[in-house]
Design an enzyme around this catalytic site. Structure first.
Site, short mmCIF file in Angstrom:
data_model
loop_
_atom_site.label_atom_id
_atom_site.label_comp_id
_atom_site.label_asym_id
_atom_site.label_seq_id
_atom_site.Cartn_x
_atom_site.Cartn_y
_atom_site.Cartn_z
CG MET A 21 -1.97 -1.12 1.19
SD MET A 21 -3.02 -1.11 -0.28
CE MET A 21 -3.92 0.41 -0.03
CG HIS A 138 2.47 2.80 3.90
ND1 HIS A 138 1.12 2.91 4.09
CD2 HIS A 138 2.74 1.47 3.91
CE1 HIS A 138 0.59 1.71 4.21
NE2 HIS A 138 1.54 0.81 4.11
CG HIS A 139 -2.15 5.57 -0.22
ND1 HIS A 139 -2.72 6.78 0.12
CD2 HIS A 139 -2.61 5.28 -1.47
CE1 HIS A 139 -3.48 7.20 -0.88
NE2 HIS A 139 -3.43 6.32 -1.86
CB ALA A 140 -0.46 5.12 6.25
CG ASN A 305 -4.22 9.24 2.54
OD1 ASN A 305 -3.87 8.89 1.43
ND2 ASN A 305 -3.57 8.88 3.64
#
Length: 454
Positions: A21, A138-140, A305
């Protein structure tokens, strides 16, 4: 120990070996005039001496990583930059083909959760004298819009500037966030409750558009395709650029937006690719189109995000490229109008409905026995509008590499880069054969749109 927003922590919760991810990107640079054979090794050495590290690049999941690491962050006070910033060389003959193969391999591997969740690879050995940089985070920590905005903040329009920060750095001094006062918390809570109270009439408007007027594309209307299957962890990555002026001319001639034209390019390419694979469904493909929910006036360094999700009918059942563009234009116009009428919280919740089925994709057998919520993700991320430089090196290309999920074996992400549009295509190595053929079909689709709108 700062807690993670739910929108960030979910990217850690759903990650598995088969579903890394992280978002990434491949940048191509031309060396400054007079650069010697030791240019890259010297550049890396100098950058490692820079201690200006954005706080987000020190952030790692809290220990123990298998429990608290899903919901809270900790800061790495002894960041090992030498581990995160790596120097690599391509195998001979050093073509773009070798670079993309290496990028595919790097994009397939998980990030180490015991360290801050990012890597950057400085790559030499291209036969044309350029060098590359592949980065992933990381998308986090960052979404695609955040990552591109951060990249732009490290670049300069001045080819003679030599004060550009490293990829983990910042031009702005790091300042502590001001404490939030209780009054503002109550105000925010009141605003959220007010927006939630408006969900019922908002839902009624959406239902009216979708059911009575049949103008809104909803999840689970997408046909099952070869792209909507369980995926493995290995990736393929392909990349290419097209002149922005060609897309702009089609948009002007047709009255469509540039993003509509890009979606029509992708629609034509996917139609031809699936015909080539003898796998084109009778029903039109549905694309999930991420939409940034950040305000244009938000000049802060982006993090986290903040994206919504629109569904778009790609019109792949239409053989005429002009007819496909008209279907896409109408679908995107109706979806954006609904988003515009909703509050930010309502928009986020509607986006959640559009992608909710993905949350069940890890359940064994779910992907194989249920219709997909959509067929493919197509994302257009704003990038540099002018020619940019990084410590004298000219930026030649910015190719995004994105996330794949179970049941979603293909992702097309593009960004503007000066006078070009740079496409990055990420696919499951097992499920999407001959991924590079999609680039050829994109070129064909663009030519067909030009001929259809003259």
């Amino acid at each position: 120990m700062p807690m993670m927003p739910v929108t960030d922590s979910m990217f850690l919760l759903v990650e598995t070996r088969e579903h890394p991810m992280h978002v990434g990107g491949l940048q191509l640079f031309r060396k400054p005039e007079g650069a010697g054979p030791d240019y890259l090794s010297t550049l890396r050495h100098d950058l490692l001496e820079n201690s200006n590290v954005r706080s987000i690049f020190r952030r790692r999941p809290a220990k123990p990583v298998n429990t608290l690491g899903h919901v809270a962050w900790s800061d790495d006070s002894e960041l090992d930059l030498d581990y995160h910033f790596r120097h690599s060389a391509l195998p001979q003959p050093g073509r773009i083909r070798e670079l993309l193969e290496l990028t595919s391999r790097w994009h397939s591997t998980l990030l180490d959760r015991h360290r801050p969740l990012w890597e950057i690879h400085l790559v030499e050995g291209l036969q044309d004298g350029r060098f590359a940089m592949y980065s992933k985070i990381h998308h986090a920590l960052l979404d695609g819009v955040s990552a591109l905005r951060h990249l732009q903040n490290t670049l300069s329009e001045d080819p003679d500037a030599r004060d550009c920060p490293p990829p983990w750095g910042s031009r702005a001094p790091q300042r502590a966030r001001p404490a939030r006062n209780p009054r503002s918390l109550f105000s925010t809570a009141g605003s959220s409750l007010s927006q939630l109270a408006g969900l019922a009439p908002a839902a009624a408007r959406v239902a009216n558009e979708a059911v009575r007027e049949q103008r809104l594309t909803l999840p689970l209307q997408a046909p099952k395709t070869m792209l909507n299957v369980p995926i493995g962890g290995a990736r393929r990555f392909a990349a290419q650029s097209w002149p922005l002026e060609r897309v702009r001319a089609i948009a002007t001639a047709s009255g469509a937006s540039r993003n509509d034209v890009v979606l029509a390019m992708c629609s034509g390419a996917l139609r031809d690719y699936l015909i080539e694979q003898r796998a084109l469904p009778d029903a039109p493909l549905i694309a999930m189109v991420p939409v940034s929910l950040r305000g244009k006036s938000d000049a802060r360094e982006a993090s986290g995000n903040n994206i919504g999700a629109l569904l778009c009918n790609l019109g792949t059942d239409q053989s005429d490229p002009a007819a496909r563009l008209a279907v896409i234009q109408r679908s995107m116009r109706d979806g954006k109008r609904i988003f515009k009428e909703l509050t930010p919280l309502q928009t986020l919740l509607l986006s959640g409905v559009n992608v909710a089925a993905l949350g069940a994709s890890p359940i064994p057998g779910f992907v194989g026995h249920t219709p997909p919520p959509f067929n493919v993700v197509i994302s257009n991320v704003p990038g540099p509008r002018k020619q940019m430089y990084w410590n004298g090196a000219q930026l030649d290309g910015v190719y995004p590499a994105s996330v794949l999920l179970d049941g979603q074996a293909l992702n097309i992400t593009l960004t503007s880069n000066g006078d070009n549009l740079d496409f990055g295509i990420t696919g499951c190595r097992r499920s999407v054969p001959h991924l590079q053929r999609i680039l050829t079909h994109l070129d064909t689709a663009l030519s067909e749109l030009e001929a259809a709108t003259k």
